[in-house]
Design a protein around this motif. Structure first.
Motif, PDB file in Angstrom:
ATOM      1  N   ASN A  30       0.870  -1.168   0.000  1.00 25.81           N
ATOM      2  CA  ASN A  30       0.000   0.000   0.000  1.00 25.81           C
ATOM      3  C   ASN A  30       0.913   1.226   0.000  1.00 25.81           C
ATOM      4  N   GLY A  31       1.133   1.806  -1.158  1.00 23.01           N
ATOM      5  CA  GLY A  31       2.050   2.946  -1.250  1.00 23.01           C
ATOM      6  C   GLY A  31       3.467   2.503  -0.938  1.00 23.01           C
ATOM      7  N   ASN A  32       4.075   3.124   0.086  1.00 25.29           N
ATOM      8  CA  ASN A  32       5.448   2.760   0.439  1.00 25.29           C
ATOM      9  C   ASN A  32       5.494   1.789   1.616  1.00 25.29           C
ATOM     10  N   GLN A  33       4.374   1.159   1.947  1.00 30.60           N
ATOM     11  CA  GLN A  33       4.326   0.183   3.035  1.00 30.60           C
ATOM     12  C   GLN A  33       4.064  -1.216   2.489  1.00 30.60           C
ATOM     13  N   VAL A  34       4.776  -2.182   3.057  1.00 33.16           N
ATOM     14  CA  VAL A  34       4.569  -3.580   2.712  1.00 33.16           C
ATOM     15  C   VAL A  34       3.988  -4.268   3.934  1.00 33.16           C
ATOM     16  N   LYS A  35       2.883  -4.950   3.773  1.00 32.32           N
ATOM     17  CA  LYS A  35       2.287  -5.694   4.881  1.00 32.32           C
ATOM     18  C   LYS A  35       2.771  -7.137   4.796  1.00 32.32           C
ATOM     19  N   ILE A  36       3.274  -7.652   5.928  1.00 30.12           N
ATOM     20  CA  ILE A  36       3.693  -9.044   5.964  1.00 30.12           C
ATOM     21  C   ILE A  36       2.983  -9.755   7.105  1.00 30.12           C
ATOM     22  N   GLY A  37       2.747 -11.014   6.914  1.00 29.18           N
ATOM     23  CA  GLY A  37       2.176 -11.849   7.959  1.00 29.18           C
ATOM     24  C   GLY A  37       3.209 -12.894   8.334  1.00 29.18           C
ATOM     25  N   VAL A  38       3.367 -13.166   9.621  1.00 26.91           N
ATOM     26  CA  VAL A  38       4.339 -14.146  10.090  1.00 26.91           C
ATOM     27  C   VAL A  38       3.588 -15.224  10.864  1.00 26.91           C
ATOM     28  N   ASN A  39       3.788 -16.455  10.458  1.00 29.58           N
ATOM     29  CA  ASN A  39       3.189 -17.601  11.133  1.00 29.58           C
ATOM     30  C   ASN A  39       4.334 -18.409  11.738  1.00 29.58           C
ATOM     31  N   SER A  40       4.353 -18.505  13.081  1.00 31.45           N
ATOM     32  CA  SER A  40       5.431 -19.241  13.739  1.00 31.45           C
ATOM     33  C   SER A  40       4.951 -19.792  15.067  1.00 31.45           C
ATOM     34  N   ASP A  41       5.805 -20.573  15.693  1.00 29.31           N
ATOM     35  CA  ASP A  41       5.539 -21.099  17.026  1.00 29.31           C
ATOM     36  C   ASP A  41       5.403 -19.914  17.982  1.00 29.31           C
ATOM     37  N   PRO A  42       4.436 -19.945  18.900  1.00 26.74           N
ATOM     38  CA  PRO A  42       4.262 -18.839  19.844  1.00 26.74           C
ATOM     39  C   PRO A  42       5.489 -18.584  20.720  1.00 26.74           C
ATOM     40  N   ALA A  43       6.375 -19.566  20.831  1.00 30.41           N
ATOM     41  CA  ALA A  43       7.583 -19.390  21.641  1.00 30.41           C
ATOM     42  C   ALA A  43       8.608 -18.479  20.964  1.00 30.41           C
ATOM     43  N   ILE A  44       8.431 -18.232  19.679  1.00 33.19           N
ATOM     44  CA  ILE A  44       9.354 -17.363  18.946  1.00 33.19           C
ATOM     45  C   ILE A  44       8.880 -15.923  19.078  1.00 33.19           C
ATOM     46  N   ILE A  45       9.778 -15.056  19.525  1.00 37.67           N
ATOM     47  CA  ILE A  45       9.448 -13.640  19.685  1.00 37.67           C
ATOM     48  C   ILE A  45       9.689 -12.932  18.352  1.00 37.67           C
ATOM     49  N   ILE A  46       8.672 -12.221  17.887  1.00 41.76           N
ATOM     50  CA  ILE A  46       8.772 -11.472  16.643  1.00 41.76           C
ATOM     51  C   ILE A  46       8.456 -10.021  16.946  1.00 41.76           C
ATOM     52  N   ASP A  47       9.436  -9.152  16.699  1.00 43.04           N
ATOM     53  CA  ASP A  47       9.284  -7.717  16.963  1.00 43.04           C
ATOM     54  C   ASP A  47       9.784  -6.914  15.782  1.00 43.04           C
ATOM     55  N   ARG A  48       9.278  -5.694  15.662  1.00 44.56           N
ATOM     56  CA  ARG A  48       9.914  -4.730  14.766  1.00 44.56           C
ATOM     57  C   ARG A  48      11.273  -4.400  15.361  1.00 44.56           C
ATOM     58  N   TYR A  49      12.209  -3.995  14.520  1.00 48.75           N
ATOM     59  CA  TYR A  49      13.581  -3.734  14.968  1.00 48.75           C
ATOM     60  C   TYR A  49      13.631  -2.728  16.107  1.00 48.75           C
ATOM     61  N   LEU A  86      15.926  -4.470  24.477  1.00 49.14           N
ATOM     62  CA  LEU A  86      17.313  -4.719  24.881  1.00 49.14           C
ATOM     63  C   LEU A  86      17.802  -3.650  25.846  1.00 49.14           C
ATOM     64  N   ILE A  87      17.510  -2.396  25.526  1.00 48.54           N
ATOM     65  CA  ILE A  87      17.939  -1.284  26.381  1.00 48.54           C
ATOM     66  C   ILE A  87      17.246  -1.366  27.732  1.00 48.54           C
ATOM     67  N   GLU A  88      15.928  -1.597  27.732  1.00 46.36           N
ATOM     68  CA  GLU A  88      15.188  -1.696  28.993  1.00 46.36           C
ATOM     69  C   GLU A  88      15.664  -2.888  29.810  1.00 46.36           C
ATOM     70  N   GLY A  89      15.966  -3.990  29.156  1.00 47.39           N
ATOM     71  CA  GLY A  89      16.472  -5.173  29.851  1.00 47.39           C
ATOM     72  C   GLY A  89      17.809  -4.903  30.501  1.00 47.39           C
ATOM     73  N   ASN A  90      18.710  -4.206  29.781  1.00 49.76           N
ATOM     74  CA  ASN A  90      20.021  -3.871  30.335  1.00 49.76           C
ATOM     75  C   ASN A  90      19.882  -2.892  31.488  1.00 49.76           C
ATOM     76  N   THR A  91      18.938  -1.967  31.395  1.00 45.37           N
ATOM     77  CA  THR A  91      18.699  -1.011  32.454  1.00 45.37           C
ATOM     78  C   THR A  91      18.221  -1.743  33.711  1.00 45.37           C
ATOM     79  N   ARG A  92      17.291  -2.674  33.542  1.00 41.83           N
ATOM     80  CA  ARG A  92      16.787  -3.450  34.687  1.00 41.83           C
ATOM     81  C   ARG A  92      17.910  -4.246  35.334  1.00 41.83           C
ATOM     82  N   GLU A  93      18.755  -4.893  34.503  1.00 42.50           N
ATOM     83  CA  GLU A  93      19.858  -5.691  35.036  1.00 42.50           C
ATOM     84  C   GLU A  93      20.817  -4.816  35.846  1.00 42.50           C
TER      85      GLU A  93
END
Length: 72
Positions: free
Chosen positions: A32-51, A58-65
């Motif tokens: 849609n214009g300059n956006q690409v829509k993707i769908g990801v199908n995986s095991d729920p144990a796999i974490i999928i995030d935008r970069y 990662l930053i919040e995790g390091n801060t907590r540690e």
């Protein structure tokens, strides 16, 4: 980096090199214009995030540690 071209509805499969098990399927759901829509199908144990979300976690995790290690 591997760059692949897919038409809407076509799928990319990520699999384990040793077992051949499918880890995730990535589907081009459309453009849609300059956006690409993707769908990801995986095991729920796999974490999928935008970069940027992954980086924030990662930053919040390091801060907590650091905070936990500084406590007496």
């Amino acid at each position: 980096m591997l760059v692949l071209t897919r038409r809407p509805g076509e799928v990319i499969v990520l699999s384990d090199k040793k077992t051949g098990d499918v880890i995730a399927e990535i589907r081009n759901c459309g453009v849609n214009g300059n956006q690409v829509k993707i769908g990801v199908n995986s095991d729920p144990a796999i974490i999928i995030d935008r970069y940027e979300i992954h980086q924030r976690k990662l930053i919040e995790g390091n801060t907590r540690e650091c905070l936990l290690s500084a406590q007496p």
